[in-house]
Design an enzyme around this catalytic site. Structure first.
Site, PDB file in Angstrom:
ATOM      1  N   HIS A  62      16.866 -25.777  10.963  1.00 35.61           N
ATOM      2  CA  HIS A  62      15.344 -25.901  11.255  1.00 35.61           C
ATOM      3  C   HIS A  62      15.169 -26.448  12.591  1.00 35.61           C
ATOM      4  O   HIS A  62      16.060 -26.586  13.540  1.00 35.61           O
ATOM      5  CB  HIS A  62      14.709 -26.936  10.356  1.00 35.61           C
ATOM      6  CG  HIS A  62      14.600 -26.356   8.757  1.00 35.61           C
ATOM      7  ND1 HIS A  62      14.150 -27.175   7.766  1.00 35.61           N
ATOM      8  CD2 HIS A  62      15.334 -25.159   8.242  1.00 35.61           C
ATOM      9  CE1 HIS A  62      14.368 -26.449   6.684  1.00 35.61           C
ATOM     10  NE2 HIS A  62      14.931 -25.286   6.867  1.00 35.61           N
ATOM     11  N   GLU A  64      13.893 -28.815  13.931  1.00 37.50           N
ATOM     12  CA  GLU A  64      14.324 -30.594  14.522  1.00 37.50           C
ATOM     13  C   GLU A  64      15.873 -30.509  14.827  1.00 37.50           C
ATOM     14  O   GLU A  64      16.156 -31.099  15.685  1.00 37.50           O
ATOM     15  CB  GLU A  64      13.870 -31.365  13.342  1.00 37.50           C
ATOM     16  CG  GLU A  64      12.182 -31.550  13.086  1.00 37.50           C
ATOM     17  CD  GLU A  64      11.896 -30.426  12.175  1.00 37.50           C
ATOM     18  OE1 GLU A  64      11.058 -31.009  11.330  1.00 37.50           O
ATOM     19  OE2 GLU A  64      12.707 -29.522  11.834  1.00 37.50           O
ATOM     20  N   CYS A  99      15.190 -32.675   7.439  1.00 37.86           N
ATOM     21  CA  CYS A  99      15.173 -32.947   8.824  1.00 37.86           C
ATOM     22  C   CYS A  99      14.716 -34.105   9.238  1.00 37.86           C
ATOM     23  O   CYS A  99      14.856 -34.874  10.277  1.00 37.86           O
ATOM     24  CB  CYS A  99      14.133 -31.682   9.464  1.00 37.86           C
ATOM     25  SG  CYS A  99      14.792 -30.194   9.222  1.00 37.86           S
ATOM     26  N   ASP A 215       1.879  11.753   4.841  1.00 33.21           N
ATOM     27  CA  ASP A 215       2.487  11.565   6.156  1.00 33.21           C
ATOM     28  C   ASP A 215       3.795  11.262   6.277  1.00 33.21           C
ATOM     29  O   ASP A 215       4.337  11.663   7.232  1.00 33.21           O
ATOM     30  CB  ASP A 215       1.744  10.264   6.591  1.00 33.21           C
ATOM     31  CG  ASP A 215       0.275  10.329   6.598  1.00 33.21           C
ATOM     32  OD1 ASP A 215      -0.151  11.622   6.743  1.00 33.21           O
ATOM     33  OD2 ASP A 215      -0.560   9.276   6.682  1.00 33.21           O
ATOM     34  N   ARG A 222       9.735  -0.520  15.313  1.00 33.92           N
ATOM     35  CA  ARG A 222      10.237   0.265  16.109  1.00 33.92           C
ATOM     36  C   ARG A 222       9.852  -0.246  17.341  1.00 33.92           C
ATOM     37  O   ARG A 222      10.640  -0.078  18.611  1.00 33.92           O
ATOM     38  CB  ARG A 222      10.076   1.833  15.890  1.00 33.92           C
ATOM     39  CG  ARG A 222      10.563   2.374  14.624  1.00 33.92           C
ATOM     40  CD  ARG A 222      10.342   3.903  14.708  1.00 33.92           C
ATOM     41  NE  ARG A 222       9.150   4.542  14.816  1.00 33.92           N
ATOM     42  CZ  ARG A 222       8.164   4.137  13.760  1.00 33.92           C
ATOM     43  NH1 ARG A 222       8.287   3.892  12.636  1.00 33.92           N
ATOM     44  NH2 ARG A 222       6.696   4.720  13.998  1.00 33.92           N
ATOM     45  N   SER A 237       1.886   4.655  -9.049  1.00 33.60           N
ATOM     46  CA  SER A 237       1.856   4.686 -10.545  1.00 33.60           C
ATOM     47  C   SER A 237       2.497   5.481 -11.365  1.00 33.60           C
ATOM     48  O   SER A 237       3.202   5.375 -12.493  1.00 33.60           O
ATOM     49  CB  SER A 237       0.283   4.915 -10.675  1.00 33.60           C
ATOM     50  OG  SER A 237      -0.537   3.801 -10.037  1.00 33.60           O
ATOM     51  N   GLU A 306      -0.748  -1.025   5.043  1.00 33.57           N
ATOM     52  CA  GLU A 306      -1.036   0.174   5.835  1.00 33.57           C
ATOM     53  C   GLU A 306      -0.991   1.293   4.783  1.00 33.57           C
ATOM     54  O   GLU A 306       0.060   1.942   4.458  1.00 33.57           O
ATOM     55  CB  GLU A 306      -0.093   0.345   6.996  1.00 33.57           C
ATOM     56  CG  GLU A 306      -0.136  -0.555   7.953  1.00 33.57           C
ATOM     57  CD  GLU A 306       0.832  -0.106   9.357  1.00 33.57           C
ATOM     58  OE1 GLU A 306       0.681   1.160   9.584  1.00 33.57           O
ATOM     59  OE2 GLU A 306       1.288  -0.700   9.982  1.00 33.57           O
ATOM     60  N   GLY A 308      -3.848   4.290   2.701  1.00 29.57           N
ATOM     61  CA  GLY A 308      -5.066   5.283   2.658  1.00 29.57           C
ATOM     62  C   GLY A 308      -6.188   4.805   2.098  1.00 29.57           C
ATOM     63  O   GLY A 308      -6.238   3.654   1.779  1.00 29.57           O
ATOM     64  N   LEU A 311      -6.469   3.799  -1.738  1.00 30.52           N
ATOM     65  CA  LEU A 311      -5.781   2.411  -2.153  1.00 30.52           C
ATOM     66  C   LEU A 311      -6.244   1.312  -1.218  1.00 30.52           C
ATOM     67  O   LEU A 311      -6.695  -0.053  -1.738  1.00 30.52           O
ATOM     68  CB  LEU A 311      -4.185   2.648  -1.755  1.00 30.52           C
ATOM     69  CG  LEU A 311      -3.238   1.213  -1.875  1.00 30.52           C
ATOM     70  CD1 LEU A 311      -3.480   0.966  -3.563  1.00 30.52           C
ATOM     71  CD2 LEU A 311      -1.967   1.557  -1.689  1.00 30.52           C
TER      72      LEU A 311
END
Length: 374
Positions: A62, A64, A99, A215, A222, A237, A306, A308, A311
């Site tokens: 962590h 600290e 910590c 798509d 990237r 579904s 991300e 359509g 949704l």
């Protein structure tokens, strides 16, 4: 006159070092999930930085401990130092030791903390142990910024649910694609690169099978450097995700949520490497609220959507989206697909209300950020 002047200087010095600690926390955006992003700066009694660090990947040191290790490797004495930490030092044995014990053993004199840890396993116990050891503790400096850096961690600790961020790229007239489905590229390179930053900081990226079929996206990170690819969640579904889809390329977990009881289709996806979960609502679609709760159980702090317009509309209608990240391009597309498929309203009072948080230009485009008014 001298007293107030000294107080002002001390306050400015604390603010300076806490700003450095918060900057360190921001360097951990892409690596700490599901742990919070924390920064720490150790300052000697003479006012010099002797050690700095931020939380590493899960299971590693962590903030600290990183700062203490740097100080010791440089030969600095940590006794009497002040530690500036953006989140309350942990007080429990998890994957790493507490910590607060490390700070006590280092014999620091003072710990300045931005915000109390919302984790019930800590939640004030770290502060209590530091004070019990005779260490002066100051709490609250930089609190708003520290919480913002860990907005998803705070929500999950307090509600069990991830922070849900929906990203949309659209024209000025609100279209995310042409009527024939073409959407690449509405926004420019700078906006797309910024979008990849938000993917990289997320604990998981979610899309729908409609987007996959239309798509065939990679939906990986990237355009920014990152040591990890967040898991991909597919809402599907009827288990229609193609076994040769591009999304299987990047090395990352793929979690597919479906609603139809089709053992053969689920097995095929499992053989392809997906983890499948059946979560149906009464309408025969994926139960999005249950999906969100399941992601919370998996330790997902920030969910990045991300998808359509269909949704997107489902998530928005159910009130499950906390934040909208909208990139507007300076163009008009005319009829096409909008940001979200929502039902017609009978009155303006029924509108889903948001508040603006940020507006920032990226290249020729404009990034708008809005949060749901609850």
């Amino acid at each position: 006159m001298l007293g107030p002047l000294i107080i002002s200087v001390m306050s400015d010095r604390d603010a300076f070092w806490m700003d450095q600690a918060l900057r360190l926390a921001e360097q951990a955006f892409y690596i700490t999930a599901p742990n919070p992003r924390v920064g720490c700066v150790l300052v000697s009694p003479l006012g010099q930085s002797i050690g700095q660090g931020h939380t590493q990947a899960v299971g590693q040191a962590h903030a600290e401990v990183m700062a203490l290790q740097q100080a010791r490797q440089a030969g600095h004495d940590t006794r009497g130092a002040t530690a500036y930490v953006t989140l309350e030092p942990c007080s429990h044995h998890g994957r790493t030791p507490p910590c607060c014990d490390a700070l006590i053993q280092a014999e620091v004199a003072r710990v300045v903390i931005s915000v109390q840890d919302p984790n019930p396993l800590v939640a004030g116990q770290g502060v209590a142990r530091l004070r019990a050891a005779g260490i002066e503790v100051t709490l609250g400096l930089g609190q708003a910024r520290a919480q913002e850096i860990n907005i998803g961690f705070f929500k999950r600790m307090q509600t069990g649910l991830p922070w849900v961020r929906m990203k949309v790229a659209a024209s000025m007239d609100g279209q995310t694609s042409l009527s024939n489905g073409v959407s690449q590229w509405i926004t420019g390179p700078a906006a797309r690169q910024d979008g990849h930053h938000w993917r990289a900081r997320a604990c998981a990226v979610l899309t729908g099978v409609g987007t996959v079929l239309q798509d065939n996206p990679l939906l990986d990170v990237r355009l920014v450097d990152t040591p990890r690819q967040p898991p991909l969640v597919v809402v599907d579904s009827q288990w229609q995700t193609p076994l040769n889809a591009a999304l299987w390329g990047p090395q990352r977990p793929v979690w597919v949520y479906g609603a139809q009881d089709n053992a053969n289709a689920r097995e095929a996806l499992s053989q392809r490497g997906a983890q499948t979960t059946l979560l149906a609502n009464p309408s025969g679609k994926v139960d999005l609220a249950a999906l969100l709760a399941d992601l919370g159980q998996r330790g997902i702090n920030e969910l990045h959507i991300e998808a359509g317009h269909k949704l997107n509309g489902s998530w928005l209608r159910e009130g499950l989206v906390d934040e909208l990240l909208i990139y507007l391009a300076p163009c008009l597309l005319g009829p096409g697909h909008g940001m979200a498929q929502l039902p017609a309203l009978d009155s303006l009072e029924a509108a889903i209300r948001w508040r603006w948080v940020d507006t920032t230009p990226f290249g020729d485009d404009l990034r708008l950020m809005a949060r749901l008014l609850r």
